[in-house]
Design an enzyme around this catalytic site. Structure first.
Site, short mmCIF file in Angstrom:
data_model
loop_
_atom_site.label_atom_id
_atom_site.label_comp_id
_atom_site.label_asym_id
_atom_site.label_seq_id
_atom_site.Cartn_x
_atom_site.Cartn_y
_atom_site.Cartn_z
N ALA A 151 0.84 -1.20 0.00
CA ALA A 151 0.00 0.00 0.00
C ALA A 151 0.87 1.25 0.00
O ALA A 151 1.84 1.35 0.75
CB ALA A 151 -0.92 0.01 1.22
N LYS A 152 0.51 2.20 -0.85
CA LYS A 152 1.22 3.48 -0.88
C LYS A 152 0.44 4.44 0.03
O LYS A 152 -0.38 5.24 -0.43
CB LYS A 152 1.29 4.00 -2.32
CG LYS A 152 2.35 5.05 -2.57
CD LYS A 152 2.48 5.33 -4.06
CE LYS A 152 3.47 6.46 -4.33
NZ LYS A 152 4.86 6.11 -3.99
N ALA A 153 0.69 4.28 1.33
CA ALA A 153 -0.04 5.02 2.34
C ALA A 153 0.86 6.07 2.97
O ALA A 153 2.06 5.87 3.13
CB ALA A 153 -0.57 4.06 3.41
#
Length: 300
Positions: A151-153
């Site tokens: 996830a690109k969080a």
């Protein structure tokens, strides 16, 4: 004061009016998801490279945290095009971001969405096509059972920030991270490749690497150029013994690594495979190479 325009929650607004209250939970807890996307001038006009692929990854990042985007991929794609048009841009970096807004609880507050565009990206400060010095960080990439690296969080980037600040304060240009088992994952904001004996290798996603859009593009270009390429488990000495090493990312492009931990890579010069793939990538994104037209999504 600037005359730039920002897409915020469904509308284009003036830059100075694109405001968020200090009570927003995304600010307090680092809850949000984002992408970095590039627009390039092409013979057909400004085109955003692999825009749909980026936005699909944005949706997957949010879904990993049980969040459904307030807008669909098609709506966000049009928002990105609208921001480029409204600001009169051709070559630009776009930042679509979804973040938790104000509310009584971070578990029930609504999400807000913005798209910004500028000529410079977040890594502004000069191109690095001539190469960088890299350091293997003492801070390790968080394992998947702690935070999902797929996830690109927003909050997850504190991990990368620690590694990069360590590299910079130690006199290096870029950080490279290992996982808890000592396997190479990626750079602090990049995917990583090495070349040895003519073969291109990149850390496997299972090692904790982000499923990068430029990473996938490079693997495709390598296959089309007849360069053997595969995802693999890499360790620190694979970096030391490589003939070539480079980093990839939307903001940075393809960045040659000339040394790792003070050890020259390939004699400390940019290697031929790196040069070939960097040229192919530049030709593809700008439309000089007409292959993969579906990846160049015209602004219109």
């Amino acid at each position: 004061m600037t005359d730039a325009r920002v897409w915020l929650d469904g509308s284009l607004v003036d830059w100075d009016d694109a405001q968020v209250h200090v009570s927003a939970h995304g600010l307090h807890y680092g809850i949000g998801f984002f992408e970095g996307v590039r627009c390039h001038g092409t013979p057909q006009g400004p085109a955003i490279f692999r825009l749909t692929d980026h936005l699909r990854r944005l949706a997957r990042s949010a879904a990993t945290y049980l969040v459904r985007l307030p807008y669909g991929v098609d709506d966000l794609a049009e928002a990105c095009r609208a921001v480029v048009r409204a600001n009169g841009l051709t070559d630009a970096y776009l930042r679509p971001i979804v973040f938790l807004g104000p509310g009584q609880s971070p578990l029930t507050a609504p999400y807000r969405v913005a798209v910004l565009a500028s000529t410079d990206g977040p890594l502004a400060g000069g191109t690095k096509e001539h190469g960088v010095k890299a350091k293997v960080a003492s801070f390790q990439r968080m394992p998947s059972h702690v935070l999902p690296p797929a996830a690109k969080a927003t909050g997850q980037y504190l991990n990368s920030y620690l590694a990069q600040m360590e590299a910079l304060t130690s006199g290096y240009d870029e950080a490279i991270l290992l996982n808890t088992e000592g396997h190479v994952t990626d750079g602090w904001a990049h995917n990583l490749f090495v070349v040895r004996d003519g073969e291109l290798r990149t850390p496997h996603l299972a090692s904790g690497a982000l499923e990068g859009v430029v990473r996938d593009t490079v693997l495709t270009l390598a296959a089309e150029a007849g360069v053997p390429a595969r995802a693999d488990v890499l360790v620190r000495t694979d970096l030391y013994h490589a003939d070539e090493c480079f980093l990839t990312g939307t903001a940075a492009g393809i960045v040659p690594v000339l040394s790792v931990d003070g050890r020259p890579v390939g004699g400390g010069k940019v290697g031929p495979v790196t040069q070939r793939l960097a040229a192919a990538y530049a030709d593809l994104t700008t439309g000089r190479d007409t292959a993969h037209p579906e990846w160049r999504e015209l602004v219109g």
